[in-house]
Design a protein around this motif. Structure first.
Motif, PDB file in Angstrom:
ATOM      1  N   PRO A 198      -3.869  -9.513  96.862  1.00 17.09           N
ATOM      2  CA  PRO A 198      -2.440  -9.841  96.815  1.00 17.09           C
ATOM      3  C   PRO A 198      -1.788  -9.696  98.194  1.00 17.09           C
ATOM      4  O   PRO A 198      -1.988  -8.698  98.874  1.00 17.09           O
ATOM      5  CB  PRO A 198      -1.875  -8.812  95.827  1.00 17.09           C
ATOM      6  N   GLN A 203       3.786 -13.345 101.548  1.00 16.81           N
ATOM      7  CA  GLN A 203       4.565 -12.727 100.478  1.00 16.81           C
ATOM      8  C   GLN A 203       6.048 -12.964 100.710  1.00 16.81           C
ATOM      9  O   GLN A 203       6.498 -13.201 101.834  1.00 16.81           O
ATOM     10  CB  GLN A 203       4.296 -11.218 100.414  1.00 16.81           C
ATOM     11  N   PHE A 244       6.091 -11.289  93.896  1.00 15.00           N
ATOM     12  CA  PHE A 244       5.232 -10.232  93.369  1.00 15.00           C
ATOM     13  C   PHE A 244       6.102  -9.281  92.543  1.00 15.00           C
ATOM     14  O   PHE A 244       7.229  -8.960  92.944  1.00 15.00           O
ATOM     15  CB  PHE A 244       4.536  -9.446  94.490  1.00 15.00           C
ATOM     16  N   PHE A 246       6.316  -5.576  91.096  1.00 17.95           N
ATOM     17  CA  PHE A 246       5.750  -4.227  91.132  1.00 17.95           C
ATOM     18  C   PHE A 246       6.866  -3.215  91.345  1.00 17.95           C
ATOM     19  O   PHE A 246       8.013  -3.570  91.648  1.00 17.95           O
ATOM     20  CB  PHE A 246       4.694  -4.094  92.238  1.00 17.95           C
ATOM     21  N   GLY A 276       1.822  -2.162  89.355  1.00 13.54           N
ATOM     22  CA  GLY A 276       2.007  -3.595  89.244  1.00 13.54           C
ATOM     23  C   GLY A 276       1.110  -4.335  90.224  1.00 13.54           C
ATOM     24  O   GLY A 276       0.116  -3.802  90.731  1.00 13.54           O
ATOM     25  N   GLU A 277       1.462  -5.600  90.503  1.00 10.79           N
ATOM     26  CA  GLU A 277       0.707  -6.400  91.463  1.00 10.79           C
ATOM     27  C   GLU A 277       1.306  -6.173  92.845  1.00 10.79           C
ATOM     28  O   GLU A 277       2.288  -6.811  93.237  1.00 10.79           O
ATOM     29  CB  GLU A 277       0.759  -7.886  91.098  1.00 10.79           C
ATOM     30  N   ARG A 303      -3.088   2.305  95.931  1.00  4.73           N
ATOM     31  CA  ARG A 303      -1.874   2.345  95.114  1.00  4.73           C
ATOM     32  C   ARG A 303      -1.048   3.603  95.373  1.00  4.73           C
ATOM     33  O   ARG A 303       0.184   3.558  95.340  1.00  4.73           O
ATOM     34  CB  ARG A 303      -2.235   2.273  93.630  1.00  4.73           C
TER      35      ARG A 303
END
Length: 383
Positions: A198, A203, A244, A246, A276-277, A303
């Protein structure tokens, strides 16, 4: 064994310097040497005055970190107070730094940030805008890092935070963040080129959040006593314009203990959690000039990340101070991954501080060792 010996010698040197600062009579230095030292520090003070006005401090920006290598540019810093008069409590110093920087890693960084204290310190506004053309390195996600893979990104970032005092020292307020990235250069066939990570195709993030602060520091630039604790929560979602979805939580606890002879002990514990992503640019990470000096920023990312840091600060001579610091940290995919295992990493080092203004704005130079030697040059304290 070599690292322990190096650290012991550095600590011994630190203690000798402190004794030098606190017991100058015991050194037997002659007047000629004292005169030279006074002249040297006088020259430094006059240089700062020459580059400053009543409202602005102009600094030829010279920075260094392993992430950027040498950076050269210009920085203007305005320190001011709002709404002060003889009948009201003086607001904390507000600041407006403007920076242009170009590094030997061919990174261009343009930033402006406003930190504004208002209404007798009951309101606080922080606004930042940044544009960067930023070649960098990606080493994978998790503790099993890969060889550093270069990539280049142009990004625009801005945030707006507002906080209001709801009880003595307690601040509450909303925040907004926006960031867009264009990855225009990747290693063919590399980790990012596969497009499965990702954020590897760029982004666009747009998110709202909330922060709760306990701020009882006696000085925002060079705290000697008090505490600064913050909990923040951000949500990035397609309904807000993000591509995205998250969430991120950050818990940051800092405590300042005054010691005799103008010394200060500082401790920090910081926990970052995501769900989340999450694009790789926004994962929890450690390393860099603020978290785990001695580790390349983002070399370890996942994460979640937890970092502990401590500093011992003490005066040396006039506007010159020194620090000794140590840190420990780790990243993990699950909160249960944290613990005293092989993934807990350590670092430490020494640093020098030179105060530029009466409010406490200062130059910073740090020598650190984590998984490699590193040094950092910039402005203000790490914590």
């Amino acid at each position: 064994m070599e690292r322990r010996t190096t650290f012991f010698l550095a600590l011994q040197f630190l203690l000798m310097v402190q004794l030098h600062a606190q017991n100058p009579e015991g050194l037997g230095a002659d007047e000629e040497k004292d005169s030279f030292v006074e002249s040297l520090f006088g020259l430094a003070d006059r240089t700062v005055e020459l580059l400053s006005t009543n409202r602005w401090t102009f600094i030829p920006a010279l920075t260094y970190s392993p992430e950027t290598r040498l950076g050269i540019g210009a920085r203007a810093v305005k320190i001011f107070q709002t709404g002060t008069d003889s009948s009201s409590l003086a607001n904390r110093p507000s600041s407006l730094p403007l920076t242009f920087l170009y590094t030997l890693n061919h990174q261009m960084i343009v930033t402006g940030e406003l930190e504004l204290w208002m209404d007798q310190n009951t309101s606080f506004l922080n606004a930042r805008i940044e544009f960067s053309d930023y070649p960098f390195q990606f080493s994978g996600i998790g503790n099993a890092v890969f060889d550093a893979e270069p990539y280049a990104s142009r990004y625009f970032y801005t945030h707006l935070y507002y906080e209001k005092e709801v009880a003595r020292g307690f601040y509450l307020g909303p925040r907004y963040e926006f960031r867009t990235d264009d990855l225009y250069q990747k290693v063919p066939g590399g980790l990012l080129d596969a497009g499965t990570i990702p954020g590897s195709n760029g982004q666009r993030l747009s998110g709202l959040g909330l922060a709760v602060n306990l701020d009882r520091r006696d000085n925002i630039f060079q705290p000697r006593r008090g505490a600064y604790h913050q909990w923040s929560w951000m949500i990035f979602h397609s309904h807000l314009g993000s591509n995205f979805d998250f969430m991120q939580w950050v818990f940051d606890f800092r405590k300042y203990w005054p010691l005799p002879k103008d010394q200060v002990l500082v401790g920090q514990a910081r926990l970052s959690l995501t769900q989340g992503e999450v694009p790789f640019q926004h994962l929890s990470m450690m390393g860099g000039s603020d978290l785990m000096r001695g580790y390349f920023e983002g070399r370890y990312r996942d994460r979640h990340a937890m970092v502990y840091q401590a500093e011992w600060r003490f005066p040396v001579y006039r506007n010159l101070r020194m620090v000794a610091f140590g840190s420990a940290g780790q990243v993990g995919r699950e909160a249960g991954d944290f613990g005293f295992n092989g993934y807990l990493r350590w670092g430490g080092g020494i640093g020098f501080r030179y105060r530029l203004t009466e409010e406490g704005l200062q130059l910073r130079f740090d020598l650190a060792y984590g998984d490699r030697p590193a040094f950092y040059f910039g402005l203000n304290e790490v914590m």
